[in-house]
Scaffold this active site. Structure first.
Site, mmCIF file in Angstrom:
data_model
loop_
_atom_site.group_PDB
_atom_site.id
_atom_site.type_symbol
_atom_site.label_atom_id
_atom_site.label_comp_id
_atom_site.label_asym_id
_atom_site.label_seq_id
_atom_site.Cartn_x
_atom_site.Cartn_y
_atom_site.Cartn_z
ATOM 1 N N GLY A 46 0.835 -1.191 0.000
ATOM 2 C CA GLY A 46 0.000 0.000 0.000
ATOM 3 C C GLY A 46 0.871 1.243 0.000
ATOM 4 C CD GLN A 51 3.551 5.717 2.765
ATOM 5 O OE1 GLN A 51 2.538 5.187 2.324
ATOM 6 N NE2 GLN A 51 4.598 5.030 3.186
ATOM 7 C CB CYS A 93 5.888 1.898 6.869
ATOM 8 S SG CYS A 93 5.298 3.438 6.151
ATOM 9 C CG LEU A 94 6.745 1.021 0.615
ATOM 10 C CD1 LEU A 94 6.049 1.381 -0.697
ATOM 11 C CD2 LEU A 94 7.881 0.035 0.364
ATOM 12 C CG HIS A 137 0.219 0.778 7.316
ATOM 13 N ND1 HIS A 137 1.293 0.208 7.977
ATOM 14 C CD2 HIS A 137 0.750 1.766 6.531
ATOM 15 C CE1 HIS A 137 2.405 0.846 7.612
ATOM 16 N NE2 HIS A 137 2.107 1.784 6.733
ATOM 17 C CD GLU A 138 -0.804 2.225 3.000
ATOM 18 O OE1 GLU A 138 -0.438 3.406 2.929
ATOM 19 O OE2 GLU A 138 0.005 1.280 3.132
ATOM 20 C CG HIS A 141 0.615 6.558 5.845
ATOM 21 N ND1 HIS A 141 1.789 7.038 6.388
ATOM 22 C CD2 HIS A 141 0.853 5.260 5.522
ATOM 23 C CE1 HIS A 141 2.706 6.069 6.384
ATOM 24 N NE2 HIS A 141 2.161 4.966 5.871
#
Ligand code: ZN
Length: 203
Positions: A46, A51, A93-94, A137-138, A141
């Site tokens: 995701g 991000q 997480c990226l 999670h997303e 953000h």
């Protein structure tokens, strides 16, 4: 369409709340395609707009693995309309390269959002599935909340962050989740799999 640079932990846009999208303009369409390109290029599950430095309420998810067909999902102006149960699993997480820690999540969520075509849809994800966890999670953000804010073990999280040269958990940002804590109280962490708490029946 292009692959964008991913904002790393410590940079401002990750902690800023994002704004609703007022119109699915060309710019938003490009943002969505860029998010997908960037997510796939980085083997992510995701990716949320903050991000890539855009504080707009947009994220993308694809939980297809291995040889499965790509299944991109786009969420614009998402709202979590139902959440229940509890699970825990190691997340990354990226924006936190190679840092994984155990986090608490609801096991079941229902989200309402707009798709890229501007139509509202409802998505249900249950049983602590990767999709259920990725949505939370997303979604976080978009409010400047990060997975480490849900960590089960702050000492472990700090150790892993330090190993990767990243700032420690900010105690003031830890999310207070008494219902998750209660459901997960007797369940040990397991780096290998997602553990799902049984709903306690109140008789
Ligand atoms: Zn993330």
């Amino acid at each position: 369409m292009s692959i964008r640079k991913i904002v790393k932990y410590g940079e401002d846009s990750l902690r800023k709340p994002s704004k609703e999208v007022s119109k699915i303009s060309k710019k938003i369409q490009t943002l969505v395609y860029d998010l997908l390109d960037t997510m796939y290029a980085n083997n992510g599950v995701g990716l949320a707009a903050p991000q890539v430095g855009e504080n707009l309420r947009v994220f993308v998810i694809d939980v297809a693995t291995g040889n499965e067909k790509l299944n991109p999902m786009v969420f614009i102006n998402p709202k979590i309309i139902k959440k229940s149960g509890a699970c825990s699993s190691y997340e990354g997480c990226l924006s936190f390269p190679e840092a994984y820690t155990d986090v608490k999540r609801y096991s079941d969520v229902t989200v309402k959002a707009l798709g890229l075509n501007g139509k509202a849809f409802i998505k249900e994800a249950k049983g602590g599935s990767l999709l259920a966890r990725a949505i939370q999670h997303e979604f976080d953000h978009l409010d400047g909340v990060l997975f480490i804010d849900h960590c089960r073990n702050r000492f472990e999280a700090d150790r892993i962050l330090a190993e990767k040269g990243l700032d420690p958990v900010d105690g003031d940002r830890l999310v207070d989740e008494p219902q998750l804590d209660e459901l997960l109280a007797d369940i040990p962490s397991n780096p290998g799999e997602t553990v799902v708490a049984e709903e306690k029946n109140v008789d």
